[in-house]
Motif scaffolding. Structure first.
Motif, short mmCIF file in Angstrom:
data_model
loop_
_atom_site.label_atom_id
_atom_site.label_comp_id
_atom_site.label_asym_id
_atom_site.label_seq_id
_atom_site.Cartn_x
_atom_site.Cartn_y
_atom_site.Cartn_z
N THR A 19 20.51 46.60 45.44
CA THR A 19 19.51 47.66 45.26
C THR A 19 18.32 47.12 44.49
OG1 THR A 19 20.46 48.39 43.17
CG2 THR A 19 21.39 49.34 45.19
N LYS A 20 17.39 48.02 44.16
CA LYS A 20 16.24 47.62 43.36
C LYS A 20 16.65 47.22 41.95
CE LYS A 20 12.69 50.37 45.73
NZ LYS A 20 11.62 51.39 45.56
N ASP A 21 17.71 47.86 41.45
CA ASP A 21 18.11 47.62 40.06
C ASP A 21 19.17 46.55 39.90
OD1 ASP A 21 16.38 49.63 39.16
OD2 ASP A 21 17.85 51.18 39.65
N GLN A 22 19.85 46.22 40.99
CA GLN A 22 20.90 45.21 40.90
C GLN A 22 20.97 44.43 42.21
OE1 GLN A 22 25.27 46.17 40.91
NE2 GLN A 22 25.15 45.47 38.78
N VAL A 23 20.78 43.11 42.11
CA VAL A 23 20.82 42.28 43.31
C VAL A 23 22.08 41.42 43.31
CG1 VAL A 23 18.35 42.20 43.75
CG2 VAL A 23 19.37 40.55 42.18
N ILE A 24 22.60 41.24 44.52
CA ILE A 24 23.74 40.34 44.72
C ILE A 24 23.20 39.12 45.47
CG2 ILE A 24 26.02 40.08 45.74
CD1 ILE A 24 26.20 43.17 45.71
N LEU A 25 23.26 37.98 44.82
CA LEU A 25 22.69 36.76 45.39
C LEU A 25 23.81 35.79 45.75
CD1 LEU A 25 19.79 36.16 42.83
CD2 LEU A 25 19.73 37.48 44.95
N THR A 26 23.73 35.28 46.96
CA THR A 26 24.69 34.28 47.43
C THR A 26 23.92 33.04 47.87
OG1 THR A 26 26.16 36.03 48.22
CG2 THR A 26 26.58 33.80 49.02
N VAL A 27 24.32 31.88 47.36
CA VAL A 27 23.67 30.63 47.76
C VAL A 27 24.68 29.76 48.49
CG1 VAL A 27 21.96 30.64 45.91
CG2 VAL A 27 24.16 29.55 45.53
N GLN A 28 24.18 29.00 49.44
CA GLN A 28 25.03 28.09 50.21
C GLN A 28 24.39 26.72 50.26
OE1 GLN A 28 26.24 29.65 53.99
NE2 GLN A 28 27.09 27.72 54.71
N ASN A 29 25.21 25.70 49.96
CA ASN A 29 24.77 24.29 49.96
C ASN A 29 23.66 24.05 48.94
OD1 ASN A 29 26.52 23.73 52.14
ND2 ASN A 29 24.97 24.44 53.59
N MET A 30 23.72 24.74 47.82
CA MET A 30 22.70 24.57 46.78
C MET A 30 23.31 24.23 45.43
SD MET A 30 20.14 27.71 47.80
CE MET A 30 19.11 27.47 46.38
N GLY A 31 24.62 24.06 45.36
CA GLY A 31 25.25 23.74 44.09
C GLY A 31 25.38 24.95 43.20
N ILE A 32 25.84 24.71 41.96
CA ILE A 32 26.13 25.81 41.05
C ILE A 32 25.00 26.05 40.05
CG2 ILE A 32 27.29 24.40 39.29
CD1 ILE A 32 29.36 26.68 39.05
N ALA A 39 25.05 15.28 43.11
CA ALA A 39 26.39 15.87 43.24
C ALA A 39 26.37 17.39 43.12
CB ALA A 39 27.31 15.28 42.18
N ASN A 40 25.39 17.92 42.40
CA ASN A 40 25.31 19.37 42.23
C ASN A 40 24.84 20.08 43.49
OD1 ASN A 40 25.13 21.91 40.80
ND2 ASN A 40 22.91 21.59 40.78
N ARG A 41 24.16 19.32 44.36
CA ARG A 41 23.53 19.99 45.50
C ARG A 41 24.08 19.55 46.85
NH1 ARG A 41 17.15 20.46 45.03
NH2 ARG A 41 17.62 21.76 46.81
N PHE A 42 24.56 18.31 46.93
CA PHE A 42 24.97 17.80 48.22
C PHE A 42 26.40 17.27 48.16
CE2 PHE A 42 20.35 16.63 47.85
CZ PHE A 42 19.88 17.73 48.56
N GLN A 43 27.02 17.20 49.31
CA GLN A 43 28.41 16.74 49.39
C GLN A 43 28.46 15.23 49.59
OE1 GLN A 43 30.67 18.49 52.56
NE2 GLN A 43 32.54 17.37 52.06
N LEU A 44 29.16 14.53 48.69
CA LEU A 44 29.35 13.09 48.82
C LEU A 44 30.39 12.84 49.91
CD1 LEU A 44 28.83 10.19 47.69
CD2 LEU A 44 30.77 10.59 46.15
N ILE A 45 30.00 12.10 50.95
CA ILE A 45 30.94 11.87 52.05
C ILE A 45 31.31 10.40 52.21
CG2 ILE A 45 30.22 13.93 53.32
CD1 ILE A 45 28.55 12.16 55.12
N TYR A 46 30.59 9.51 51.50
CA TYR A 46 30.97 8.10 51.54
C TYR A 46 30.49 7.43 50.26
CZ TYR A 46 31.01 3.13 52.69
OH TYR A 46 31.24 1.77 52.66
N GLN A 47 31.35 6.63 49.66
CA GLN A 47 31.00 5.87 48.47
C GLN A 47 31.32 4.41 48.72
OE1 GLN A 47 32.79 7.34 44.87
NE2 GLN A 47 31.22 6.41 43.58
N GLY A 48 30.27 3.58 48.78
CA GLY A 48 30.46 2.16 49.07
C GLY A 48 30.03 1.29 47.92
N LYS A 49 30.06 -0.02 48.15
CA LYS A 49 29.67 -0.95 47.10
C LYS A 49 28.16 -0.97 46.89
CE LYS A 49 33.58 -4.15 47.45
NZ LYS A 49 33.99 -5.57 47.67
N GLU A 50 27.42 -0.73 47.96
CA GLU A 50 25.96 -0.78 47.86
C GLU A 50 25.29 0.57 48.08
OE1 GLU A 50 24.22 -3.17 46.80
OE2 GLU A 50 25.67 -4.80 46.81
N PHE A 51 25.91 1.44 48.87
CA PHE A 51 25.30 2.72 49.20
C PHE A 51 26.30 3.86 49.01
CE2 PHE A 51 22.53 -0.06 51.72
CZ PHE A 51 21.29 0.46 51.41
#
Length: 612
Positions: free
Chosen positions: A530-543, A503-515
């Motif tokens: 910069t060298k002293d301060q980086v701004i990092l952005t992640v996508q589809n990797m969770g929090i 759940a932290n990394r992927f999007q749940l798109i279907y919840q069934g009885k078996e799968f």
């Protein structure tokens, strides 16, 4: 033209062979070796989709993840292609596929009759064909979705044609049929011994001195006879060799002896004992069938010395197959189907001789006491025929048709398959996390898939190990992750535990009885600043994303830093981190694509973002 009586026997055998195999004709493919059966059907399914052909067969599971196209060159797919051609006329229909297999088995039945008639007489031929039809392994596999049945049919056709007609065209046709069997199952090459001995007998070399000229003539005949097989099989393997990751088992040593060596494997598996107890006197022939085959072998040796030598060579070829492909024969009982023709002939010969013996007994003048003992003997025989033959036949037939191994077919599964198939487009790849390795789920979805097996008695793999596998598969085109419900009481790794990690990394798109189904999206790390301060952005990797920070990339001096991430969009999180004393960093045990939008940093070959 065949005499009417002979034609009547053949018609009877065909009808009987078909009728006894109509059992469970419309049942789903969830019985013995549904793993292999659904893989075979998957090849047909891909033919129907138009995304493969007879030279580029494909199935859905990919044991080698690098085989992203799903190629399968385990055997030349002539069996699957014939079913595909039938479906072009009838529409896709499992019953039609099974009827095709039953038709092939009926041909084998008639061929065994012809072989028995030529080697012995019509009665032995008929008894042998009936024995073949009665054996439980023949009944089950003779209507299953299996190319092994066609290989057996080609072999019996080859031998029947060779024995039936002493003509050049018959030898050519026989050689072509043998080549067909080898294209499907290469171990039919072992029956070259049978053909070699046939030509040995044909030249009457048993009664002649083996001069160099006669030996050269003998081997030239067998080489010419083998040419179609060698050319066709050689061409097929050369073609398959241009697709290195495409076979189902890239490690042939595991098929031979599970990489243990033959002597060790024969000891540890007790295969030699099992071959007799479980198969010859068990589900392959029934105890009665095994006993008749042994009696037949003894009687042939006593009454037909020349034939006994031919049968011995035939049996030897089968032993070579079973003990060379020891793990394969132990694991996959359809590897034992080549035994059926020769054992049917021996059992048929024994049956005829036993019936003749009892007929002689009953034609004699008997007094009351002698009559009583012979009736008693007959009752004992009937008793054993019932309990060792008829009853065992139905017991083994039930075992064959019982759902085997990892059950993935029940109604809840089918409902989930239908729903998930609507969400996963054709051509996309799914990773199925299950409690055992089985391609059944991906075959039901008709989507290319990788299987991650987590046995019930083992704890969940660490997140590092699990996600490293998933990341690797994602780079190999995996788009979705399907987790089977393995959260029963006592199971070491529950679905709830796996879902919490996903759940932290992927999007749940279907919840069934078996799968449950997650979408695996491309993961991205964007580096700015910069060298002293980086701004990092992640996508589809969770929090939850930890940084591995170090001086020398990958050294033991790296430390872990867990910054605070803020959500800035759909599946996007961002953080700002002081990096004045950093020389390099990377996302810990994740492998996203890295996009550097700063002149102060670059990505090295180890996946570290390094300060310039």
């Amino acid at each position: 033209m065949l005499p009417k009586k002979e034609l009547g026997v053949i018609v009877f055998l065909v009808i009987y062979s078909v009728m006894i195999r109509l059992y469970h004709l419309q049942a789903p493919v969830n019985d013995r070796h549904h793993f292999r059966q659904t893989d075979t059907y998957a090849i047909v399914s891909n033919f129907l989709k138009g995304n493969s052909d007879i030279l580029h067969p494909k199935f859905y599971q990919t044991p080698n993840p690098d085989n992203t196209e799903g190629f399968y060159f385990g055997e030349f797919p002539i069996y699957e292609y014939f079913i595909y051609l039938l479906f072009r006329f009838t529409g896709e229909n499992l019953v039609v596929a099974r009827l095709f297999t039953i038709g092939l088995t009926s041909i084998s039945t008639v061929c065994i009759y012809v072989i028995g008639r030529k080697m012995f007489n019509k009665r032995v031929g008929l008894a042998s064909a009936l024995a073949f039809t009665f054996f439980p392994s023949s009944v089950f596999w003779g209507r299953a979705i299996s190319p092994d049945v066609m290989a057996l049919t080609f072999f019996t056709l080859s031998l029947a044609v060779l024995l039936a007609k002493d003509a050049k065209w018959a030898k050519i046709l026989s050689a072509v049929f043998w080549a067909g069997a080898i294209l499907i199952k290469p171990f039919y090459l072992a029956f070259g011994l049978v053909y070699l001995y046939y030509f040995f007998i044909e030249q009457n070399l048993e009664d002649k001195k083996l001069t160099q000229k006669r030996l050269r003539n003998l081997f030239s005949k067998i080489i010419l006879f083998s040419l179609p097989a060698l050319i066709l099989y050689g061409a097929w393997r050369l073609w398959a060799g241009t697709f290195p990751p495409s076979t189902i088992d890239p490690d042939p040593l595991s098929i031979l002896h599970d990489r243990q060596g033959w002597w060790t494997y024969w000891h540890t598996s007790d295969w030699i004992t099992l071959l007799f107890t479980k198969h010859f006197f068990g589900e392959l022939l029934t105890p009665l069938g095994g006993l008749l085959a042994v009696i037949g072998a003894v009687l042939v040796t006593v009454k037909h010395l020349h034939l006994s030598r031919f049968m011995t060579v035939w049996l030897l070829a089968n032993f070579i197959i079973s003990f060379t492909f020891a793990w394969g024969s132990w694991q996959h009982d359809y590897y034992l189907l080549p035994w059926l023709p020769v054992l049917s002939l021996l059992a048929g010969f024994a049956t005829v001789e036993i019936v003749k013996f009892f007929r002689r007994l009953w034609t004699e003048n008997l007094d009351g006491f002698e009559y009583f003992w012979r009736v008693s003997a007959l009752i004992v025989v009937v008793f054993f025929v019932y309990f060792l033959g008829i009853k065992k036949f139905f017991d083994y037939r039930t075992d064959f048709f019982e759902p085997q191994g990892y059950e993935l077919y029940a109604e809840d599964f089918q409902y989930d398959y239908q729903k998930i198939a609507q969400l996963i487009f054709q051509g996309e790849t799914v990773v199925s996390v299950q409690k055992a390795y089985s391609p059944y789920a991906v075959n039901m979805l008709r989507r290319t898939g990788n299987i991650l097996a987590i046995p019930e008695n083992k704890p969940c793999p660490s997140e590092i190990a699990l996600f490293n596998q998933i990341d690797h598969l994602r780079k190999l085109k995996a788009n979705y992750l399907m987790i089977h419900k393995i959260g029963d009481a006592g199971v070491a790794c529950s679905r709830q535990t796996l879902n919490a990690a996903m759940a932290n990394r992927f999007q749940l798109i279907y919840q069934g009885k078996e799968f449950d189904l997650y979408e695996i999206k491309s993961q991205l790390l964007v580096v700015k600043g910069t060298k002293d301060q980086v701004i990092l952005t992640v996508q589809n990797m969770g929090i939850d994303n930890t940084l591995e920070v170090g001086g020398i990339p990958g050294s033991v001096n790296t430390i872990e830093v867990t910054p605070s991430w803020q959500k800035i969009g759909e599946s996007q999180y961002q953080t700002v981190v002081s990096s004045g004393d950093w020389l390099s960093f990377k996302i810990y045990w994740k492998s996203p694509e890295i996009q550097v939008e700063s002149n102060n940093w670059f990505v090295d070959k180890n996946g570290f973002v390094v300060k310039k």
